[in-house]
Write an enzyme that holds these catalytic residues in place. Structure first.
Site, PDB file in Angstrom:
ATOM      1  N   LYS A   1       0.833  -1.216   0.000  1.00 40.79           N
ATOM      2  CA  LYS A   1       0.000   0.000   0.000  1.00 40.79           C
ATOM      3  C   LYS A   1       0.857   1.250   0.000  1.00 40.79           C
ATOM      4  CE  LYS A   1      -4.185  -1.941   1.327  1.00 40.79           C
ATOM      5  NZ  LYS A   1      -5.529  -1.710   1.132  1.00 40.79           N
TER       6      LYS A   1
ATOM      7  N   LYS B   1      -4.263  -9.687  -6.380  1.00 44.09           N
ATOM      8  CA  LYS B   1      -5.453  -9.903  -5.538  1.00 44.09           C
ATOM      9  C   LYS B   1      -6.621  -9.013  -5.985  1.00 44.09           C
ATOM     10  CE  LYS B   1      -6.737  -8.805  -0.832  1.00 44.09           C
ATOM     11  NZ  LYS B   1      -6.678  -7.488  -0.323  1.00 44.09           N
TER      12      LYS B   1
ATOM     13  N   LYS C   1     -11.143  -4.351  -3.187  1.00 46.56           N
ATOM     14  CA  LYS C   1     -12.297  -3.470  -3.351  1.00 46.56           C
ATOM     15  C   LYS C   1     -11.898  -2.026  -3.601  1.00 46.56           C
ATOM     16  CE  LYS C   1     -13.659  -4.006   1.366  1.00 46.56           C
ATOM     17  NZ  LYS C   1     -12.439  -3.641   2.110  1.00 46.56           N
TER      18      LYS C   1
HETATM   19  P1  ATP Z   1      -8.712  -2.809   0.446  1.00 46.33           P
HETATM   20  O1  ATP Z   1      -8.777  -2.893  -1.049  1.00 46.33           O
HETATM   21  O2  ATP Z   1      -9.292  -1.564   0.999  1.00 46.33           O
HETATM   22  O3  ATP Z   1      -7.360  -3.118   1.015  1.00 46.33           O
HETATM   23  P2  ATP Z   1      -9.757  -5.474   0.609  1.00 46.33           P
HETATM   24  O4  ATP Z   1     -10.697  -5.712  -0.521  1.00 46.33           O
HETATM   25  O5  ATP Z   1      -8.413  -6.073   0.541  1.00 46.33           O
HETATM   26  O6  ATP Z   1      -9.674  -3.932   0.982  1.00 46.33           O
HETATM   27  P3  ATP Z   1     -10.279  -6.031   3.385  1.00 46.33           P
HETATM   28  O7  ATP Z   1     -11.263  -5.168   4.077  1.00 46.33           O
HETATM   29  O8  ATP Z   1      -8.840  -5.752   3.604  1.00 46.33           O
HETATM   30  O9  ATP Z   1     -10.560  -6.031   1.837  1.00 46.33           O
HETATM   31  O10 ATP Z   1     -10.559  -7.541   3.707  1.00 46.33           O
HETATM   32  C1  ATP Z   1     -11.707  -8.070   4.285  1.00 46.33           C
HETATM   33  C2  ATP Z   1     -11.616  -9.562   4.313  1.00 46.33           C
HETATM   34  O11 ATP Z   1     -11.701 -10.062   2.970  1.00 46.33           O
HETATM   35  C3  ATP Z   1     -10.308 -10.111   4.863  1.00 46.33           C
HETATM   36  O12 ATP Z   1     -10.588 -11.264   5.629  1.00 46.33           O
HETATM   37  C4  ATP Z   1      -9.508 -10.463   3.656  1.00 46.33           C
HETATM   38  O13 ATP Z   1      -8.591 -11.493   3.901  1.00 46.33           O
HETATM   39  C5  ATP Z   1     -10.599 -10.902   2.695  1.00 46.33           C
HETATM   40  N1  ATP Z   1     -10.210 -10.666   1.300  1.00 46.33           N
HETATM   41  C6  ATP Z   1     -10.004  -9.463   0.720  1.00 46.33           C
HETATM   42  N2  ATP Z   1      -9.701  -9.615  -0.576  1.00 46.33           N
HETATM   43  C7  ATP Z   1      -9.697 -10.950  -0.827  1.00 46.33           C
HETATM   44  C8  ATP Z   1      -9.462 -11.736  -1.993  1.00 46.33           C
HETATM   45  N3  ATP Z   1      -9.174 -11.183  -3.137  1.00 46.33           N
HETATM   46  N4  ATP Z   1      -9.555 -13.075  -1.874  1.00 46.33           N
HETATM   47  C9  ATP Z   1      -9.880 -13.650  -0.702  1.00 46.33           C
HETATM   48  N5  ATP Z   1     -10.116 -12.967   0.430  1.00 46.33           N
HETATM   49  C10 ATP Z   1     -10.036 -11.627   0.384  1.00 46.33           C
END
Ligand code: ATP
Ligand code: LTN
Length: 330
Positions: A114, A196, A199
């Protein structure tokens, strides 16, 4: 009775990655672990580690609350709350910063990733984020923490901090365990299948959002990047696109990868993608219907009020013990 706890940051509309890596697993565990207590929260303070638009943040917080219920979490065995409404998270987060070493935080891969994307400067909160996450978990004496693969490193650090505290000040915290889903620990971007699915990603073409138009979702899946080999076989290294679609299919259907390989032996990518699109859209359609009910229901606020009271009660009691052990205050 044990405590199962997890949270998601309201940094955007949750994706299929959040669903398969986290949300769907929360529901599965809730159905399996009937004797245990579930604490699920919206990690709004964590969202502030990168710049947020205040209006959007507010709406993402509410959306996420409604989504937690729409995916099927049972409100009867659930303490659903918003992190910032329980002030003890911040206090214990600070204490965790006093325990964690700079070197430990510097090793966190999420911070390193990040940091590179940040153009406006890197906030110190992004750096200390894992200390706050440890506090979120330890405050409630959680034993199990369901998360996707990307959060396991933070969870390991929470374990280390629990052990360090217990060693220095006497037994206080339960050392938590992470629980990954069987399938779907890492869903990747449909256009860039080694990355990955995020969101808060800048390009949304490879991302499926739980609240987006169903036809758009179908289109995104059908235009997912694959390879020229034409064979439906799981090989993350050489066939990341197809392997990602297989993971999605497996996590959605409950089938094993091997079973999917034999089911689609001799089939083309077009047919497989169509099946993946259908299975995904079918499940998301149901979630969207329930979401519409929850987001407009006054019961949502009632549940959040009850959740806040319950979480505050537990957190407040735990903090008294912690203050005593550390010796600060009167
Ligand atoms: P950001 O983009 O703001 O970093 P994010 O989409 O990575 O957010 P988080 O809020 O960090 O989402 O994660 C929430 C949950 O979803 C966590 O348990 C994380 O491990 C899971 N998660 C996020 N992205 C993935 C993915 N691509 N595959 C599987 N699990 C995910
Ligand atoms: N860092 C997590 C969100 C989160 C969390 C937690 C998850 C914050 N505090 C405590 C489990 C337990 C993430 O998913 N990005």
């Amino acid at each position: 009775m044990k405590i199962v706890l997890s949270g998601i940051k309201p940094t955007g509309i949750p994706t299929l990655g959040n669903y398969l890596g986290a949300l769907k697993n929360f529901v599965k565990l809730q159905n399996e672990m009937k004797e245990d207590e579930f604490f699920i929260f919206v990690a709004d303070l964590h969202a502030l580690t990168v710049p947020q638009d205040p209006k959007e943040l507010r709406s993402h917080i509410r959306n996420l609350c409604a989504l937690y219920l729409a995916v099927g979490l049972n409100p009867e065995n659930l303490t659903l709350f918003i992190q910032s409404e329980v002030k003890e998270h911040v206090e214990l987060g600070y204490l965790m910063q006093s325990l964690v070493y700079m070197g430990e935080l510097e090793r966190m891969t999420q911070y390193k990733d990040k940091k590179q994307k940040q153009v406006e400067g890197v906030s110190s909160a992004l750096f200390t984020y894992p200390a706050l996450m440890a506090a979120d978990i330890l405050l409630y004496d959680a034993t199990y923490v369901p998360v996707g693969r990307d959060q396991m490193q933070h969870l390991e650090l929470a374990r280390t901090l629990a052990e360090r505290f217990n060693h220095r000040f006497g037994d206080t915290f339960i050392v938590p365990q992470g629980i990954e889903p069987k399938q779907g620990t890492k869903i990747t971007d449909l256009q860039n299948p080694t990355k990955k699915m995020d969101k808060s990603a800048e390009n949304d073409k490879g991302c499926i959002y739980l609240l987006e138009d169903l036809n758009k979702i179908k289109k995104k899946i059908k235009s997912a990047v694959t390879d020229l080999d034409g064979c439906i076989r799981f090989d993350k290294e050489n066939k990341p696109g197809i392997s990602n679609l297989m993971t999605i299919y497996a996590a959605m259907s409950g089938m094993e990868i091997k079973e999917i390989e034999s089911k689609y032996q001799g089939c083309g990518y077009k047919e497989f993608k169509e099946d993946v699109a259908n299975i995904v859209v079918q499940e998301i359609e149901g979630i969207q219907k329930k979401y519409q009910e929850w987001i407009h229901s006054p019961q949502l606020d009632e549940l959040l009020d009850q959740g806040r009271e319950k979480a505050q009660h537990v957190a407040c009691k735990k903090m008294e013990v912690i203050r005593q052990k550390m010796g600060y205050g009167r």
